[in-house]
Structure formats: structure tokens, C-alpha cells
Design a protein around this motif. Structure first.
Motif, PDB file in Angstrom:
ATOM      1  N   ASP A 124      -4.066   7.522  -4.319  1.00 11.16           N
ATOM      2  CA  ASP A 124      -4.054   8.266  -2.985  1.00 11.16           C
ATOM      3  C   ASP A 124      -4.444   7.463  -1.789  1.00 11.16           C
ATOM      4  OD1 ASP A 124      -6.855   8.293  -2.557  1.00 11.16           O
ATOM      5  OD2 ASP A 124      -6.992  10.233  -3.671  1.00 11.16           O
ATOM      6  N   VAL A 125      -4.307   7.863  -0.610  1.00 11.60           N
ATOM      7  CA  VAL A 125      -4.637   7.110   0.591  1.00 11.60           C
ATOM      8  C   VAL A 125      -5.858   6.634   0.599  1.00 11.60           C
ATOM      9  CG1 VAL A 125      -4.692   7.106   3.117  1.00 11.60           C
ATOM     10  CG2 VAL A 125      -2.694   8.164   2.096  1.00 11.60           C
TER      11      VAL A 125
ATOM     12  N   ALA B  56       0.678  -1.115   0.141  1.00  9.06           N
ATOM     13  CA  ALA B  56      -0.115   0.052   0.256  1.00  9.06           C
ATOM     14  C   ALA B  56       0.917   1.209   0.067  1.00  9.06           C
ATOM     15  CB  ALA B  56      -0.873   0.146   1.104  1.00  9.06           C
ATOM     16  N   GLU B  57       1.988   1.214   0.919  1.00 10.48           N
ATOM     17  CA  GLU B  57       2.628   2.581   0.934  1.00 10.48           C
ATOM     18  C   GLU B  57       3.705   2.761  -0.502  1.00 10.48           C
ATOM     19  OE1 GLU B  57       4.726   2.698   5.315  1.00 10.48           O
ATOM     20  OE2 GLU B  57       4.648   0.657   4.434  1.00 10.48           O
ATOM     21  N   LEU B  58       3.806   1.569  -1.258  1.00  9.27           N
ATOM     22  CA  LEU B  58       4.400   1.757  -2.362  1.00  9.27           C
ATOM     23  C   LEU B  58       3.462   2.195  -3.427  1.00  9.27           C
ATOM     24  CD1 LEU B  58       6.804  -1.307  -2.362  1.00  9.27           C
ATOM     25  CD2 LEU B  58       7.587   0.904  -2.092  1.00  9.27           C
ATOM     26  N   LEU B  59       2.350   1.982  -3.268  1.00 11.07           N
ATOM     27  CA  LEU B  59       1.319   2.553  -4.176  1.00 11.07           C
ATOM     28  C   LEU B  59       1.011   3.825  -4.134  1.00 11.07           C
ATOM     29  CD1 LEU B  59      -1.449   0.013  -4.212  1.00 11.07           C
ATOM     30  CD2 LEU B  59       0.005   0.305  -5.994  1.00 11.07           C
ATOM     31  N   LEU B  60       1.442   4.582  -2.847  1.00 15.10           N
ATOM     32  CA  LEU B  60       1.279   5.801  -2.693  1.00 15.10           C
ATOM     33  C   LEU B  60       2.453   6.486  -2.894  1.00 15.10           C
ATOM     34  CD1 LEU B  60      -0.174   8.296  -1.175  1.00 15.10           C
ATOM     35  CD2 LEU B  60       1.005   7.723   1.005  1.00 15.10           C
TER      36      LEU B  60
ATOM     37  N   GLY C 196      -2.599  11.171  11.168  1.00 18.20           N
ATOM     38  CA  GLY C 196      -1.540  10.407  10.464  1.00 18.20           C
ATOM     39  C   GLY C 196      -1.987  10.274   9.056  1.00 18.20           C
ATOM     40  N   PHE C 197      -2.309   9.210   8.569  1.00 14.00           N
ATOM     41  CA  PHE C 197      -2.960   9.278   6.910  1.00 14.00           C
ATOM     42  C   PHE C 197      -4.236   9.709   7.249  1.00 14.00           C
ATOM     43  CE2 PHE C 197       0.464   5.973   6.846  1.00 14.00           C
ATOM     44  CZ  PHE C 197       1.159   6.606   5.857  1.00 14.00           C
ATOM     45  N   TYR C 198      -5.121   9.817   8.374  1.00 16.10           N
ATOM     46  CA  TYR C 198      -6.110  10.398   8.439  1.00 16.10           C
ATOM     47  C   TYR C 198      -6.270  11.100   9.947  1.00 16.10           C
ATOM     48  CZ  TYR C 198      -8.209   6.868   5.198  1.00 16.10           C
ATOM     49  OH  TYR C 198      -8.282   6.001   4.172  1.00 16.10           O
ATOM     50  N   LYS C 199      -7.129  11.939   9.912  1.00  8.60           N
ATOM     51  CA  LYS C 199      -7.645  12.728  11.120  1.00  8.60           C
ATOM     52  C   LYS C 199      -8.781  12.237  12.007  1.00  8.60           C
ATOM     53  CE  LYS C 199      -6.432  17.325   9.041  1.00  8.60           C
ATOM     54  NZ  LYS C 199      -6.689  18.891   8.712  1.00  8.60           N
TER      55      LYS C 199
ATOM     56  N   THR D  83     -12.851  -6.618  -0.307  1.00  8.44           N
ATOM     57  CA  THR D  83     -12.618  -7.496   0.590  1.00  8.44           C
ATOM     58  C   THR D  83     -13.707  -7.795   1.793  1.00  8.44           C
ATOM     59  OG1 THR D  83     -11.106  -6.623   1.948  1.00  8.44           O
ATOM     60  CG2 THR D  83     -10.346  -7.570   0.210  1.00  8.44           C
ATOM     61  N   GLY D  84     -14.187  -6.554   1.910  1.00 13.08           N
ATOM     62  CA  GLY D  84     -15.344  -6.732   3.114  1.00 13.08           C
ATOM     63  C   GLY D  84     -14.467  -6.245   4.363  1.00 13.08           C
ATOM     64  N   ALA D  85     -13.328  -5.824   4.319  1.00 15.22           N
ATOM     65  CA  ALA D  85     -12.418  -5.652   5.544  1.00 15.22           C
ATOM     66  C   ALA D  85     -13.035  -4.262   6.347  1.00 15.22           C
ATOM     67  CB  ALA D  85     -11.001  -5.493   5.322  1.00 15.22           C
ATOM     68  N   PRO D  86     -13.035  -4.099   7.721  1.00 13.26           N
ATOM     69  CA  PRO D  86     -13.366  -2.760   8.248  1.00 13.26           C
ATOM     70  C   PRO D  86     -12.419  -1.748   8.167  1.00 13.26           C
ATOM     71  CG  PRO D  86     -12.572  -4.483   9.967  1.00 13.26           C
ATOM     72  CD  PRO D  86     -12.473  -5.413   8.527  1.00 13.26           C
ATOM     73  N   LEU D  87     -11.009  -2.044   7.953  1.00 11.75           N
ATOM     74  CA  LEU D  87     -10.099  -1.162   7.862  1.00 11.75           C
ATOM     75  C   LEU D  87      -9.234  -1.153   6.372  1.00 11.75           C
ATOM     76  CD1 LEU D  87      -8.790  -0.982  11.399  1.00 11.75           C
ATOM     77  CD2 LEU D  87     -10.271   0.404  10.304  1.00 11.75           C
ATOM     78  N   GLY D  88      -8.782  -0.155   6.015  1.00  7.02           N
ATOM     79  CA  GLY D  88      -7.773  -0.222   4.737  1.00  7.02           C
ATOM     80  C   GLY D  88      -6.382  -0.342   5.439  1.00  7.02           C
ATOM     81  N   PRO D  89      -5.344  -0.473   4.502  1.00 10.98           N
ATOM     82  CA  PRO D  89      -3.874  -0.631   4.883  1.00 10.98           C
ATOM     83  C   PRO D  89      -3.332   0.735   5.787  1.00 10.98           C
ATOM     84  CG  PRO D  89      -3.859  -0.653   2.649  1.00 10.98           C
ATOM     85  CD  PRO D  89      -5.421  -0.862   3.057  1.00 10.98           C
ATOM     86  N   PHE D  90      -4.034   1.782   5.046  1.00  7.59           N
ATOM     87  CA  PHE D  90      -3.345   3.097   5.903  1.00  7.59           C
ATOM     88  C   PHE D  90      -4.225   3.423   7.017  1.00  7.59           C
ATOM     89  CE2 PHE D  90      -2.333   3.594   1.444  1.00  7.59           C
ATOM     90  CZ  PHE D  90      -0.760   3.965   1.616  1.00  7.59           C
TER      91      PHE D  90
END
Length: 299
Positions: free
Chosen positions: A212-213, A202-206, A282-285, A224-231
Motif C-alpha cells: 500500500d501507499v 512506486a505506482e506500479l507496486l500499488l 491525494g494519496f494522503y490527507k 534512504t533517509g529521504a524526507p518524503l516517499g514517492p507518493f
């Protein structure tokens, strides 16, 4: 296992969690860090943890107050470990810092004391000689938010005494963890063997400016239905930890992408005080990150 007095060395996000969880389960816990500023921040984290335990575990005021009462705080290493049956090291993921710490620890800890590292990517054999007691040294790795994500990976190195290995498994269970024994050294253990490459991708995509994030996280969450993404996960882990891992990889490989990524994390995040969820950005507020908005996953 006859462990009663535990020292947690390193009072950052995960170190504070380990200390509080251990105290919550009835152990006497000494928290060590290098200066009063770090200790002050740890005490602030403990106050937040008390509220988390009440909200997430339905703990009572009496229970969390009793846990805090079993904690002591130290900036003198000798004083922090003079009664320790076990020292849990949770200091920065930097080889030289850890080697220096273990050399000092080995000189002041009682002969009985067992050492474990919470290192997320480094191997215990890298530090076994520095401890001066390799047979009493191994890895005990926790996942962030340990009162909920209660895994404890127990990994020995070739010189670890099997009796000590079994004792640490028992200790992990005693503090409410699901103990996961690893009988052979593996960089990243189980959890980070899966997680680190995922976050790195994910970081390398950024850094390559592919996306973007929010687009990266949205893609993962929808697909995937995941509750959180990598960032969002990186904000929980902490950007300082992510930077240390990437910087080590840049130094080891010399690859331009990792060098650029380490520089970006330093300049755009750490230098600006954006270290993740703990700092409020961080990546989010936080406390209201964009990914928590009900419309985040919509077109």
C-alpha cells in the motif's frame, strides 16, 4: 537579454508558481488561462504563495504585495501576449492540447516573442513546427515549489538559435533560478529522467497490489533517509499530471499495467477530487498527512 514583459500560459500549480516568482523578481507578468474559473483558482494560489514567500523567504508584506501588483490576468490569448517578450507555456501534458495551443499562439504573438515550454516529459522538437518560429522556441523546465527548489533546466532542440538559448539561461538566472543547460534533447530532461521512473515504480507496486501507499513510502524514507516517499512527492506534483504521463505511456505501449494504473488514478483519485496536496487530499490527507506523524517511521 532584454525581456521585460512575460506571459505565463497555464495557471495551474506550477504555472502560478512560475508567474509569481517571475513577478517577485521584478518582471511584468501576464497570466493566461482558458476561463475565469481557472483564473480564479490561480488568484487563490497566488494568495497562498504570498504567505509561502513570507514564511520561507522572509519576504515582507510590501515585497509580496508588489509582486502581486505586477501580475495581470487574462482569458483572451491575444490580449495576454500582445506585449510579451517571452511566453512560458505550462499547460497540460497532452500533445494535442499543446500543438493546438502553439498554433494559436503563433498567430497572435508579436514577431519578437520567444516561446518556451515547461513540459516535464515531452520534447520541444515535438512542437517546434507548430510554433511557426522554431528558432525562437525551446524548453525551460522548473521543479515544483520553485522558490525553494530553484532549478531551471534549459533545453534546446536542433533548430533553436543559440542566441535565444543563451538569453533564456540569462532569464532563468534573473528570476532566481540555478540555470542548468542541456545541449541535447532528452525526454524528461535531467530531473524527470531520474524522478519519473522512480514515481512510476512506486505506482506500479500499488496497482499490482504488492504494497500500500504508506508501506511503500515508509520503506523509502527509512532505507534512504529521504524526507518524503514517492507518493508524498506525487501529491506535490499533482495526480492529474501523473495521470497524464501514465495515460500517454499506456497509449504508447498498450501495456496492461499502465492501462490499469491510468484507470485507477482516474477512478479512485481524480473523479473523487483527490488531486494531491493542492486539493487537500491525494494519496494522503492534508494539512496533517500520515507521513508527517513522528510515529510514521516506527514499527
Amino acid at each position: 537579454m532584454n525581456y521585460k514583459n512575460i506571459t505565463v500560459a497555464g495557471s495551474g500549480v506550477l504555472g502560478s508558481q512560475i508567474a509569481f516568482q517571475t513577478a517577485y523578481k521584478g518582471f511584468e507578468v501576464a497570466v493566461y488561462d482558458i476561463n475565469e474559473e481557472a483564473i480564479g483558482k490561480s488568484k487563490e494560489r497566488m494568495m497562498k504563495l504570498k504567505e509561502n514567500y513570507k514564511n520561507d523567504l522572509k519576504a515582507t508584506d510590501a515585497e509580496v504585495d508588489a509582486a502581486y501588483g505586477r501580475l495581470t490576468f487574462h482569458t483572451d490569448l491575444s490580449g495576454a501576449v500582445n506585449q510579451a517578450d517571452l511566453v512560458i507555456e505550462a499547460i497540460p501534458e497532452v500533445v494535442d492540447i499543446k500543438v493546438d495551443f502553439y498554433q494559436k499562439l503563433g498567430g497572435v504573438a508579436p514577431e519578437k516573442t520567444v516561446f518556451v515550454t515547461n513540459s516535464s516529459t515531452l520534447l520541444p522538437s515535438q512542437f517546434a513546427d507548430a510554433t511557426g518560429r522554431p528558432e525562437k522556441f525551446l524548453a525551460l523546465h522548473f521543479a515544483n515549489t520553485i522558490w525553494i527548489n530553484n532549478t531551471a533546466e534549459v533545453m534546446k532542440h536542433p533548430g533553436t538559435d543559440m542566441k535565444i538559448f543563451d538569453e533564456i539561461i540569462d532569464f532563468a538566472k534573473a528570476i532566481g533560478m540555478v540555470a542548468l543547460p542541456l545541449h541535447k534533447e532528452q525526454p524528461g530532461y535531467i530531473l524527470n529522467s531520474l524522478l519519473v521512473p522512480f514515481l512510476e515504480a512506486a505506482e506500479l507496486l500499488l496497482v499490482k497490489e504488492v504494497a500500500d501507499v504508506q508501506t511503500v513510502d515508509k520503506t523509502w524514507m527509512i532505507a534512504t533517509g529521504a524526507p518524503l516517499g514517492p507518493f508524498a512527492i506525487l501529491d506535490v506534483v499533482g495526480i492529474r499530471t501523473a495521470h497524464n504521463i501514465v495515460q500517454a505511456k499506456a497509449a504508447a505501449t498498450g501495456k496492461e499495467d499502465f492501462v490499469k494504473l491510468a484507470e485507477m488514478l482516474q477512478a479512485e483519485y481524480l473523479d473523487k477530487g483527490k488531486i494531491g496536496r493542492e486539493s487537500g487530499e491525494g494519496f494522503y490527507k492534508y494539512p496533517n498527512p500520515a507521513f508527517a506523524d513522528p510515529d510514521f517511521l516506527k514499527n
